[in-house]
Scaffold this motif. Structure first.
Motif, PDB file in Angstrom:
ATOM      1  N   ALA A 136      61.225  22.937  -8.402  1.00  0.00           N
ATOM      2  CA  ALA A 136      61.231  24.348  -8.009  1.00  0.00           C
ATOM      3  C   ALA A 136      62.519  24.779  -7.326  1.00  0.00           C
ATOM      4  N   ALA A 137      63.224  23.857  -6.686  1.00  0.00           N
ATOM      5  CA  ALA A 137      64.434  24.218  -5.942  1.00  0.00           C
ATOM      6  C   ALA A 137      65.714  23.788  -6.656  1.00  0.00           C
ATOM      7  N   LEU A 138      65.628  23.276  -7.877  1.00  0.00           N
ATOM      8  CA  LEU A 138      66.815  22.801  -8.569  1.00  0.00           C
ATOM      9  C   LEU A 138      67.680  23.969  -9.032  1.00  0.00           C
ATOM     10  N   ASP A 139      69.006  23.805  -8.918  1.00  0.00           N
ATOM     11  CA  ASP A 139      69.901  24.807  -9.473  1.00  0.00           C
ATOM     12  C   ASP A 139      70.190  24.476 -10.938  1.00  0.00           C
ATOM     13  N   GLU A 140      71.036  25.276 -11.593  1.00  0.00           N
ATOM     14  CA  GLU A 140      71.261  25.100 -13.024  1.00  0.00           C
ATOM     15  C   GLU A 140      71.804  23.728 -13.366  1.00  0.00           C
ATOM     16  N   SER A 141      72.794  23.268 -12.618  1.00  0.00           N
ATOM     17  CA  SER A 141      73.384  21.970 -12.934  1.00  0.00           C
ATOM     18  C   SER A 141      72.395  20.836 -12.665  1.00  0.00           C
ATOM     19  N   GLN A 142      71.554  20.987 -11.644  1.00  0.00           N
ATOM     20  CA  GLN A 142      70.559  19.945 -11.356  1.00  0.00           C
ATOM     21  C   GLN A 142      69.477  19.897 -12.429  1.00  0.00           C
ATOM     22  N   VAL A 143      69.096  21.060 -12.960  1.00  0.00           N
ATOM     23  CA  VAL A 143      68.151  21.087 -14.075  1.00  0.00           C
ATOM     24  C   VAL A 143      68.770  20.422 -15.304  1.00  0.00           C
ATOM     25  N   ALA A 144      70.027  20.763 -15.599  1.00  0.00           N
ATOM     26  CA  ALA A 144      70.708  20.147 -16.741  1.00  0.00           C
ATOM     27  C   ALA A 144      70.830  18.644 -16.544  1.00  0.00           C
ATOM     28  N   SER A 145      71.159  18.215 -15.330  1.00  0.00           N
ATOM     29  CA  SER A 145      71.270  16.787 -15.042  1.00  0.00           C
ATOM     30  C   SER A 145      69.939  16.078 -15.259  1.00  0.00           C
ATOM     31  N   ALA A 146      68.853  16.682 -14.767  1.00  0.00           N
ATOM     32  CA  ALA A 146      67.532  16.075 -14.935  1.00  0.00           C
ATOM     33  C   ALA A 146      67.180  15.928 -16.409  1.00  0.00           C
ATOM     34  N   ALA A 147      67.485  16.953 -17.206  1.00  0.00           N
ATOM     35  CA  ALA A 147      67.180  16.888 -18.636  1.00  0.00           C
ATOM     36  C   ALA A 147      67.997  15.805 -19.323  1.00  0.00           C
ATOM     37  N   ILE A 148      69.280  15.712 -18.991  1.00  0.00           N
ATOM     38  CA  ILE A 148      70.152  14.717 -19.624  1.00  0.00           C
ATOM     39  C   ILE A 148      69.747  13.309 -19.207  1.00  0.00           C
ATOM     40  N   GLU A 149      69.461  13.124 -17.927  1.00  0.00           N
ATOM     41  CA  GLU A 149      69.002  11.810 -17.465  1.00  0.00           C
ATOM     42  C   GLU A 149      67.743  11.384 -18.213  1.00  0.00           C
ATOM     43  N   SER A 150      66.809  12.312 -18.338  1.00  0.00           N
ATOM     44  CA  SER A 150      65.532  11.980 -18.967  1.00  0.00           C
ATOM     45  C   SER A 150      65.691  11.641 -20.440  1.00  0.00           C
ATOM     46  N   VAL A 151      66.496  12.434 -21.147  1.00  0.00           N
ATOM     47  CA  VAL A 151      66.649  12.173 -22.572  1.00  0.00           C
ATOM     48  C   VAL A 151      67.348  10.833 -22.792  1.00  0.00           C
ATOM     49  N   ALA A 152      68.248  10.451 -21.886  1.00  0.00           N
ATOM     50  CA  ALA A 152      68.910   9.150 -21.998  1.00  0.00           C
ATOM     51  C   ALA A 152      67.946   8.007 -21.662  1.00  0.00           C
ATOM     52  N   GLU A 153      67.260   8.147 -20.512  1.00  0.00           N
ATOM     53  CA  GLU A 153      66.343   7.085 -20.091  1.00  0.00           C
ATOM     54  C   GLU A 153      65.207   6.897 -21.086  1.00  0.00           C
ATOM     55  N   ASN A 154      64.708   8.003 -21.625  1.00  0.00           N
ATOM     56  CA  ASN A 154      63.574   7.912 -22.531  1.00  0.00           C
ATOM     57  C   ASN A 154      63.935   7.409 -23.922  1.00  0.00           C
ATOM     58  N   LEU A 155      65.228   7.258 -24.193  1.00  0.00           N
ATOM     59  CA  LEU A 155      65.589   6.536 -25.414  1.00  0.00           C
ATOM     60  C   LEU A 155      64.984   5.143 -25.374  1.00  0.00           C
ATOM     61  N   THR A 156      64.985   4.527 -24.197  1.00  0.00           N
ATOM     62  CA  THR A 156      64.340   3.214 -24.031  1.00  0.00           C
ATOM     63  C   THR A 156      62.836   3.317 -24.202  1.00  0.00           C
ATOM     64  N   ASP A 157      62.200   4.195 -23.419  1.00  0.00           N
ATOM     65  CA  ASP A 157      60.746   4.243 -23.342  1.00  0.00           C
ATOM     66  C   ASP A 157      60.104   4.765 -24.621  1.00  0.00           C
ATOM     67  N   SER A 158      60.729   5.761 -25.238  1.00  0.00           N
ATOM     68  CA  SER A 158      60.100   6.456 -26.358  1.00  0.00           C
ATOM     69  C   SER A 158      60.488   5.917 -27.720  1.00  0.00           C
ATOM     70  N   LEU A 159      61.513   5.077 -27.780  1.00  0.00           N
ATOM     71  CA  LEU A 159      61.930   4.568 -29.087  1.00  0.00           C
ATOM     72  C   LEU A 159      62.256   3.086 -29.063  1.00  0.00           C
ATOM     73  N   VAL A 160      63.281   2.705 -28.303  1.00  0.00           N
ATOM     74  CA  VAL A 160      63.806   1.343 -28.432  1.00  0.00           C
ATOM     75  C   VAL A 160      62.752   0.298 -28.086  1.00  0.00           C
ATOM     76  N   ALA A 161      62.089   0.454 -26.947  1.00  0.00           N
ATOM     77  CA  ALA A 161      61.098  -0.556 -26.552  1.00  0.00           C
ATOM     78  C   ALA A 161      59.907  -0.618 -27.509  1.00  0.00           C
ATOM     79  N   PRO A 162      59.279   0.518 -27.868  1.00  0.00           N
ATOM     80  CA  PRO A 162      58.183   0.413 -28.837  1.00  0.00           C
ATOM     81  C   PRO A 162      58.607  -0.221 -30.164  1.00  0.00           C
ATOM     82  N   VAL A 163      59.809   0.107 -30.636  1.00  0.00           N
ATOM     83  CA  VAL A 163      60.292  -0.494 -31.888  1.00  0.00           C
ATOM     84  C   VAL A 163      60.452  -1.998 -31.719  1.00  0.00           C
ATOM     85  N   CYS A 164      61.076  -2.416 -30.622  1.00  0.00           N
ATOM     86  CA  CYS A 164      61.275  -3.855 -30.396  1.00  0.00           C
ATOM     87  C   CYS A 164      59.951  -4.599 -30.309  1.00  0.00           C
TER      88      CYS A 164
END
Length: 321
Positions: free
Chosen positions: A140-168
């Motif tokens: 609720a208190a995130l500014d634009e850059s913090q929202v963008a950072s959160a989205a980028i972090e999540s999409v990077a981290e979830n490459l592991t959780d949502s694809l690489v690990a299940p495939v392996c």
């Protein structure tokens, strides 16, 4: 006569088909999604057992995580047994089940929805979108850059959780192992917090997820370096920041893909008071689309690496005739 494929070829065919289904159709509706059912079971276990002393909380959390993982593994084994009895047609059943354990299309779609909200200047909507689809932190208190950072972090981290690990895990042990991984990863996302009773109740889930994601996270991080090179981003920066900042997160695994992404984009990814990765400016909405492109290429690289390792392992372990 029906076509009979050997087990290794069948597994690879199921993987390719599942990936295609995910990319074309995405996740099934929540009411039919197995991960939703997993979440409900974990939530019920939390309500029943999340009480008492630290030792009791620790034991209760382990019972919930391992118990639900066992149920999911048994369900995976049942689906595989039914599919085996259907012959070649059973490959589709296996693929549909595996698709429910992957989530690349919806991950990318969620990140792009945040970018669209930011592009049109609707910061409240972007905050809601990133909080609903991608992160568990307060937004609720995130500014634009913090929202963008959160989205980028999540999409990077979830490459592991949502694809690489299940495939392996699917390549290593079929639907059983892939389903077990998905439960442990979901349990960590629901319970693995260092606050209140969850400090002890979610500890088993968090440690099991750290263990199971150890190799996939490193594959994801290195795949993002390759993805940066192929997508026209900063491969050298990705590798340099990966080497320098990969240990600066609370998790022993999430720093690998997130640091690589920070370096690839030449931005700083920051969760206030928790971690700060990379060098450069704070990210903007346009950087989310750059991250999505890198993740898309890295996803293909990681699947190729996992399949190559699978084929090499099968070749080495195949008995000499």
């Amino acid at each position: 006569m029906p076509v009979v494929l050997n087990p290794e070829i069948s597994r690879l065919f199921v993987l390719v088909l599942a990936l295609a289904i995910d990319l074309v159709f995405g996740d099934p509706p929540n009411r039919y999604h197995p991960v939703t059912w997993i979440g409900r079971l974990l939530g019920a276990g939390q309500r029943w057992l999340c009480r008492g002393s630290p030792a009791r909380l620790l034991a209760g959390g382990a019972v919930v995580a391992i118990g639900v993982a066992g149920l999911a593994g048994a369900a995976g084994a049942l689906v595989s047994a039914v599919a085996a009895g259907l012959g070649t047609a059973g490959l589709l059943l296996d693929a549909l089940a595996l698709t429910c354990l992957l989530s690349l299309r919806d991950l990318i779609g969620a990140a792009r929805s945040v970018a669209r909200d930011l592009d049109r200047g609707d910061l409240p909507a972007a905050r809601r979108a990133v909080g609903y689809h991608l992160v568990s932190r307060p937004t609720a208190a995130l500014d634009e850059s913090q929202v963008a950072s959160a989205a980028i972090e999540s999409v990077a981290e979830n490459l592991t959780d949502s694809l690489v690990a299940p495939v392996c895990f699917f390549l290593a042990g079929g639907l059983v192992w892939a389903a077990v991984y998905r439960v442990i990863n979901t349990a960590d996302s629901m319970l693995g917090f260092r606050r209140g009773q969850l400090e002890y109740f979610g500890k088993s889930s968090a440690r099991l997820d750290d263990l199971l994601s150890f190799i996939p996270a490193r594959i994801a991080g290195l795949s993002l370096v390759a993805g940066a090179a192929l997508a026209g981003e900063r491969a050298g920066g990705a590798l340099a920041v990966l080497r320098r900042d990969r240990r600066r997160t609370q998790s022993p695994n999430s720093g690998w893909p997130m640091a690589a992404m920070a370096g690839a984009l030449g931005v700083v990814l920051e969760k206030p008071a928790v971690h700060r990765l990379g060098v450069g400016a704070s990210p903007l909405a346009t950087d989310i689309e750059r991250a999505v492109r890198v993740v898309g290429v890295a996803a293909a690289v990681s699947v190729v690496l996992a399949v190559a390792a699978f084929v090499a392992g099968v070749t080495v372990l195949r008995p000499v005739r």
